[in-house]
Write a protein that holds these residues in place. Structure first.
Motif, PDB file in Angstrom:
ATOM      1  N   MET A 138      -8.555 -11.687  20.590  1.00 38.43           N
ATOM      2  CA  MET A 138      -8.300 -10.954  19.380  1.00 38.43           C
ATOM      3  C   MET A 138      -9.582 -10.863  18.555  1.00 38.43           C
ATOM      4  N   ALA A 139     -10.334 -11.940  18.497  1.00 38.53           N
ATOM      5  CA  ALA A 139     -11.576 -11.926  17.724  1.00 38.53           C
ATOM      6  C   ALA A 139     -12.569 -10.928  18.317  1.00 38.53           C
ATOM      7  N   LYS A 140     -12.629 -10.847  19.647  1.00 36.93           N
ATOM      8  CA  LYS A 140     -13.543  -9.912  20.286  1.00 36.93           C
ATOM      9  C   LYS A 140     -13.152  -8.467  19.953  1.00 36.93           C
ATOM     10  N   ALA A 141     -11.847  -8.166  19.978  1.00 39.95           N
ATOM     11  CA  ALA A 141     -11.378  -6.826  19.647  1.00 39.95           C
ATOM     12  C   ALA A 141     -11.689  -6.496  18.189  1.00 39.95           C
ATOM     13  N   ALA A 142     -11.522  -7.457  17.304  1.00 39.18           N
ATOM     14  CA  ALA A 142     -11.816  -7.242  15.884  1.00 39.18           C
ATOM     15  C   ALA A 142     -13.308  -6.976  15.688  1.00 39.18           C
ATOM     16  N   ARG A 143     -14.149  -7.728  16.379  1.00 37.36           N
ATOM     17  CA  ARG A 143     -15.601  -7.546  16.271  1.00 37.36           C
ATOM     18  C   ARG A 143     -15.997  -6.154  16.779  1.00 37.36           C
ATOM     19  N   THR A 144     -15.425  -5.734  17.906  1.00 38.22           N
ATOM     20  CA  THR A 144     -15.717  -4.417  18.462  1.00 38.22           C
ATOM     21  C   THR A 144     -15.280  -3.320  17.490  1.00 38.22           C
ATOM     22  N   ASN A 145     -14.112  -3.472  16.911  1.00 38.84           N
ATOM     23  CA  ASN A 145     -13.593  -2.494  15.955  1.00 38.84           C
ATOM     24  C   ASN A 145     -14.487  -2.427  14.713  1.00 38.84           C
ATOM     25  N   ARG A 146     -14.912  -3.578  14.231  1.00 35.40           N
ATOM     26  CA  ARG A 146     -15.789  -3.624  13.058  1.00 35.40           C
ATOM     27  C   ARG A 146     -17.125  -2.960  13.359  1.00 35.40           C
ATOM     28  N   ASP A 147     -17.692  -3.276  14.509  1.00 33.77           N
ATOM     29  CA  ASP A 147     -18.997  -2.723  14.870  1.00 33.77           C
ATOM     30  C   ASP A 147     -18.939  -1.215  15.039  1.00 33.77           C
ATOM     31  N   ALA A 148     -17.819  -0.686  15.469  1.00 33.41           N
ATOM     32  CA  ALA A 148     -17.679   0.757  15.651  1.00 33.41           C
ATOM     33  C   ALA A 148     -17.666   1.481  14.308  1.00 33.41           C
ATOM     34  N   LYS A 149     -17.294   0.779  13.250  1.00 34.79           N
ATOM     35  CA  LYS A 149     -17.199   1.389  11.921  1.00 34.79           C
ATOM     36  C   LYS A 149     -18.452   1.167  11.075  1.00 34.79           C
ATOM     37  N   THR A 150     -19.409   0.401  11.573  1.00 34.84           N
ATOM     38  CA  THR A 150     -20.614   0.115  10.815  1.00 34.84           C
ATOM     39  C   THR A 150     -21.489   1.360  10.731  1.00 34.84           C
ATOM     40  N   SER A 151     -21.877   1.715   9.524  1.00 36.37           N
ATOM     41  CA  SER A 151     -22.695   2.909   9.304  1.00 36.37           C
ATOM     42  C   SER A 151     -24.144   2.640   9.676  1.00 36.37           C
ATOM     43  N   GLY A 152     -24.801   3.677  10.117  1.00 35.54           N
ATOM     44  CA  GLY A 152     -26.225   3.594  10.406  1.00 35.54           C
ATOM     45  C   GLY A 152     -27.036   3.680   9.128  1.00 35.54           C
ATOM     46  N   PRO A 153     -28.358   3.511   9.225  1.00 37.31           N
ATOM     47  CA  PRO A 153     -29.193   3.499   8.019  1.00 37.31           C
ATOM     48  C   PRO A 153     -29.195   4.831   7.268  1.00 37.31           C
ATOM     49  N   LEU A 154     -29.163   5.947   7.978  1.00 39.98           N
ATOM     50  CA  LEU A 154     -29.165   7.256   7.314  1.00 39.98           C
ATOM     51  C   LEU A 154     -27.856   7.471   6.549  1.00 39.98           C
ATOM     52  N   VAL A 155     -26.743   7.153   7.174  1.00 44.36           N
ATOM     53  CA  VAL A 155     -25.438   7.321   6.515  1.00 44.36           C
ATOM     54  C   VAL A 155     -25.323   6.400   5.312  1.00 44.36           C
ATOM     55  N   ARG A 156     -25.804   5.171   5.435  1.00 46.48           N
ATOM     56  CA  ARG A 156     -25.749   4.241   4.292  1.00 46.48           C
ATOM     57  C   ARG A 156     -26.573   4.767   3.124  1.00 46.48           C
TER      58      ARG A 156
END
Length: 61
Positions: free
Chosen positions: A1-19
């Protein structure tokens, strides 16, 4: 479950330009739209509320 949560979080992390764009646009957007979007919260008129009938007190023993 923790691995799935980490993958989901990382997929939503914005790049430097978007930030950077977000940091530039959000203050302008909030300054322009926030007051109009929330005015109804503070200007809503409840009208005249009916007087509350006095409730009989329970008898004391």
């Amino acid at each position: 479950m923790a691995k799935a949560a980490r993958t989901n979080r990382d997929a939503k992390t914005s790049g430097p330009l978007v930030r950077r764009l977000r940091d530039l646009v959000l203050p302008i957007a909030f300054g322009h739209f926030y007051e109009r979007a929330t005015t109804w919260l503070y200007t809503h008129d409840l009208g005249t509320l009916p007087a509350q009938a006095e409730q009989p007190r329970p008898a004391e023993h």
